[in-house]
Design a protein around this motif. Structure first.
Motif, PDB file in Angstrom:
ATOM      1  N   TYR A 142      38.112  44.409  34.359  1.00 41.37           N
ATOM      2  CA  TYR A 142      37.915  45.814  33.977  1.00 41.37           C
ATOM      3  C   TYR A 142      39.290  46.410  33.737  1.00 41.37           C
ATOM      4  CZ  TYR A 142      33.678  44.286  36.144  1.00 41.37           C
ATOM      5  OH  TYR A 142      32.586  43.533  36.470  1.00 41.37           O
ATOM      6  N   PRO A 153      35.125  38.183  35.553  1.00 42.69           N
ATOM      7  CA  PRO A 153      34.991  39.508  34.924  1.00 42.69           C
ATOM      8  C   PRO A 153      36.253  40.338  35.164  1.00 42.69           C
ATOM      9  CG  PRO A 153      33.072  38.985  36.250  1.00 42.69           C
ATOM     10  CD  PRO A 153      34.101  37.952  36.559  1.00 42.69           C
ATOM     11  N   ASP A 212      34.977  51.274  35.316  1.00 40.73           N
ATOM     12  CA  ASP A 212      34.461  50.374  36.351  1.00 40.73           C
ATOM     13  C   ASP A 212      33.406  49.442  35.775  1.00 40.73           C
ATOM     14  OD1 ASP A 212      32.323  52.826  38.068  1.00 40.73           O
ATOM     15  OD2 ASP A 212      32.009  51.705  36.208  1.00 40.73           O
ATOM     16  N   ASN A 213      32.794  48.661  36.646  1.00 40.85           N
ATOM     17  CA  ASN A 213      31.852  47.641  36.196  1.00 40.85           C
ATOM     18  C   ASN A 213      30.553  48.215  35.652  1.00 40.85           C
ATOM     19  OD1 ASN A 213      31.338  48.469  38.865  1.00 40.85           O
ATOM     20  ND2 ASN A 213      30.097  46.667  39.245  1.00 40.85           N
ATOM     21  N   THR A 214      30.328  49.513  35.844  1.00 38.53           N
ATOM     22  CA  THR A 214      29.121  50.144  35.291  1.00 38.53           C
ATOM     23  C   THR A 214      29.433  50.927  34.025  1.00 38.53           C
ATOM     24  OG1 THR A 214      29.348  52.185  36.563  1.00 38.53           O
ATOM     25  CG2 THR A 214      28.186  50.359  37.614  1.00 38.53           C
ATOM     26  N   PHE A 223      36.065  45.614  41.147  1.00 32.15           N
ATOM     27  CA  PHE A 223      34.961  46.330  40.528  1.00 32.15           C
ATOM     28  C   PHE A 223      35.408  47.310  39.458  1.00 32.15           C
ATOM     29  CE2 PHE A 223      31.770  44.445  42.995  1.00 32.15           C
ATOM     30  CZ  PHE A 223      32.217  44.347  44.294  1.00 32.15           C
ATOM     31  N   GLY A 224      36.709  47.554  39.379  1.00 31.71           N
ATOM     32  CA  GLY A 224      37.205  48.473  38.373  1.00 31.71           C
ATOM     33  C   GLY A 224      37.081  49.913  38.810  1.00 31.71           C
ATOM     34  N   HIS A 239      40.285  42.356  38.516  1.00 31.64           N
ATOM     35  CA  HIS A 239      39.122  41.491  38.655  1.00 31.64           C
ATOM     36  C   HIS A 239      38.238  41.949  39.815  1.00 31.64           C
ATOM     37  CE1 HIS A 239      40.645  38.675  35.662  1.00 31.64           C
ATOM     38  NE2 HIS A 239      41.836  38.881  36.179  1.00 31.64           N
TER      39      HIS A 239
END
Length: 122
Positions: free
Chosen positions: A33, A31, A52-54, A100-101, A98
């Protein structure tokens, strides 16, 4: 390998708007971000916006309230820039992390585009 291509840079009058795009391509199994950075002759590479990842966004104080980062369904990331100032003149980069962003720390980003130039004139 992940490849990032920025576009949308231009010459714009102060107070105007631009929208930058960052299109990712290539294959990666991890993944990632995306964030936006900029580099000017008087400022080292500065992180200005990141997702970020959210899906939450983080902004530098220098652009907060004027710039908006977003992403579409094809993972193209945009930077909407409104109320441009002379000091926004810079080479703008898209980068991928790569982790959590959401970070504006360039050291957390491993993949970079070539940049797109934004020049703001009086």
């Amino acid at each position: 390998d992940l490849r990032l291509v920025e576009s949308g840079g231009d010459l714009v009058q102060a107070g105007g708007s631009l929208r930058l795009s960052c299109k990712p391509s290539g294959r990666t199994y991890r993944p990632y971000y995306l964030g936006w950075f900029r580099h000017s002759t008087w400022e080292a590479r500065e992180g200005i916006a990141a997702l970020d990842n959210t899906g939450n966004a983080t902004y530098a104080d220098s652009v907060k309230g004027r710039f908006t980062i977003s992403k579409d369904s094809e993972n193209v990331v945009y930077l909407q820039m409104n109320g441009l100032k002379l000091e926004d003149t810079a080479l703008y980069f898209c980068a991928a992390t790569h982790w959590f962003g959401g970070s504006l720390d360039k050291n957390e980003y491993s993949d970079w585009g070539q940049g797109t130039q934004v020049t703001v004139y009086p």
